[in-house]
Design a protein around this motif. Structure first.
Motif, short mmCIF file in Angstrom:
data_model
loop_
_atom_site.label_atom_id
_atom_site.label_comp_id
_atom_site.label_asym_id
_atom_site.label_seq_id
_atom_site.Cartn_x
_atom_site.Cartn_y
_atom_site.Cartn_z
N ALA A 60 -61.12 101.75 66.97
CA ALA A 60 -62.38 101.58 67.21
C ALA A 60 -63.16 102.79 67.33
CB ALA A 60 -62.63 100.79 68.63
N ASP A 79 -67.44 104.68 68.00
CA ASP A 79 -68.91 104.54 67.97
C ASP A 79 -69.33 105.87 67.89
OD1 ASP A 79 -71.04 103.30 68.12
OD2 ASP A 79 -71.14 102.26 69.75
N ASP A 123 -59.39 98.82 72.30
CA ASP A 123 -59.44 98.06 71.00
C ASP A 123 -60.70 97.79 70.65
OD1 ASP A 123 -57.84 96.99 69.20
OD2 ASP A 123 -57.68 94.88 70.25
N ALA A 124 -61.91 97.66 71.57
CA ALA A 124 -63.18 97.59 71.00
C ALA A 124 -64.06 98.67 71.84
CB ALA A 124 -63.70 96.31 71.17
N ARG A 162 -62.10 91.28 72.74
CA ARG A 162 -61.80 91.76 71.27
C ARG A 162 -62.93 92.41 70.58
NH1 ARG A 162 -61.74 93.04 67.17
NH2 ARG A 162 -60.45 92.88 65.26
N ALA A 163 -64.00 92.11 71.03
CA ALA A 163 -65.36 92.70 70.30
C ALA A 163 -66.40 92.73 71.38
CB ALA A 163 -65.83 91.79 69.09
N SER A 178 -70.45 94.79 72.11
CA SER A 178 -71.61 95.40 71.64
C SER A 178 -72.67 95.62 72.64
CB SER A 178 -72.19 94.54 70.59
OG SER A 178 -73.34 95.02 70.14
N SER A 211 -66.32 89.30 65.66
CA SER A 211 -67.22 90.54 65.50
C SER A 211 -68.64 90.26 66.19
CB SER A 211 -67.30 90.70 64.07
OG SER A 211 -67.83 89.58 63.47
N THR A 230 -62.32 100.97 60.16
CA THR A 230 -63.39 100.85 61.35
C THR A 230 -64.71 101.71 60.86
OG1 THR A 230 -62.53 102.92 62.59
CG2 THR A 230 -61.87 100.20 63.02
#
Length: 376
Positions: free
Chosen positions: A27, A29, A88-89, A142-143, A145, A199, A376
């Motif tokens: 993962a 960002d 993981d995220a 798991r996801a 944002s 997602s 990713t």
């Protein structure tokens, strides 16, 4: 980096304490001058899959590691094959870092999400996001944002129907300085095992959630996949739209449409990495596609890979007039599952292919190694 004509590699980053099976880069960002990288397979206290998160700051000479975050309980159940998968995220926004650990809570695999804040170049744990309706094996986190004072978290097997999945939205309270539960989102047409929330992307008052395990109503075939758009309406999140694979009724099996999603303003990109048999580029399966569409209308532009079998659409991202699509299983000469990343640029109402960078091009691998560049 973009030099005005092409994308050039400026740096290759390796974990300072790298070890086998760390899954460094599972993962990532990037916001402004801060880069975060997850390594959910890292071993801590002799426990595999404990996980770590690395934080880098941009300097004149490149990105430099400044902080490494670890879970608080890496070895709660040493005999169990999962122990957190912290990192993981990941999601980063204006000095706030959200970390998913979907295999935490010992043998129950409920999952958890931790929120960190940056102050004076130091990162500290602000809050553990909780929800009183989580169950064993929900894989909450798991996801993740984050944008505009809200966090969205996917819980793939949270029970609505049969392990359909849910998305949990949290709203920041300026007065208390904490994140409070706002609403739990569910798909309107749950049949079971959709993996809704696999997602996620959030921007302003819009959330898009992928459900790659969704079945088609016509055939009931598994893993055709869907994506769902929710918008804030008088303080309540309402489902406004559902998108499915264009040919889902004729070739619906294991497309995994919605395995990756990206949102920018009114444009939506949806990955279907296991789409096969619908592209005239070879006999291999799992070519993959990425679909570009709009929230307020229904044009559908299908992006496709140059070579077969790469699971194109496993990862998607969008910024301004550029779309990036990962094909991590794409083979290159002498390198199996080397991986590739595709760049597309907006041209009026179209999206034109611009560049493909492979794992070999990027110097990720030499030959024969399963790098899966672009995962990713």
């Amino acid at each position: 980096n973009w030099d005005g004509n092409s994308w050039l590699q400026s740096q290759k980053i390796i974990a300072s304490n790298a070890a086998t099976d760390d899954e460094f880069g599972a993962a990532i960002d990037l916001k402004d001058d801060t880069l975060v990288v997850g390594a959910p397979g890292s071993v801590l206290d002799a426990q595999p899959d404990s996980g770590q998160v690395y934080i880098y700051s941009r300097t004149e000479s490149g990105f430099v590691e400044t902080t490494r975050l670890e879970p608080n309980n890496p070895a709660v159940f040493p005999s169990y094959p999962y122990s957190n998968r912290f990192g993981d995220a990941l999601a980063l926004d204006q000095g706030t870092l959200v970390v998913g650990a979907p295999a935490s809570s010992g043998t129950s695999l409920e999952g958890e999400v931790l929120v960190y804040e940056e102050a004076e170049s130091s990162w500290s744990l602000l809050q553990k996001l909780t929800n009183n309706i989580l169950n064993a094996e929900d894989l909450f986190g798991r996801a993740v944002s984050i944008a505009d004072g809200r966090i969205a978290v996917g819980a793939l097997y949270n029970t609505v129907g049969i392990d359909a999945g849910t998305v949990h939205v949290y709203l920041y309270d300026d007065g208390a300085g904490l994140w409070n539960p706002e609403q739990r989102l569910t798909a309107s047409d749950t049949l079971g095992f959709e993996e809704f929330g696999f997602s996620l992307d959030i921007e302003g008052e819009t959330i898009v959630a992928g459900a790659p395990g969704a079945r088609t109503a016509e055939t009931q075939a598994a893993q055709a996949g869907s994506s769902y758009v929710f918008q804030l309406d008088n303080g309540t999140w309402l489902q406004k739209q559902k998108r499915s694979y264009p040919e889902a009724t004729t070739s619906p099996v294991e497309i995994e449409f919605g395995a990756a999603v990206a949102l920018h303003q009114d444009t939506l990109v949806i990955g279907a990495p296991r789409a096969s048999g619908l592209l005239e580029i070879g006999s291999a399966t799992e070519h993959g596609i990425a679909l570009v569409t709009r929230i307020d209308s229904d044009p559908r532009i299908k992006l496709t890979p140059l070579d077969p079998g790469g699971r194109f659409g496993s990862a998607v991202a969008m910024s301004g007039d550029t779309i990036v699509v990962g094909a991590p299983y794409e083979d290159q000469t002498g390198c199996t599952e080397c991986g590739a990343v595709y760049f597309y640029v907006r041209s009026g109402t179209a999206w034109d292919f611009h560049t493909r960078i492979t794992g070999l091009d990027a110097g990720v691998v030499s030959t024969g190694i399963y790098a899966r560049f672009g995962n990713t």
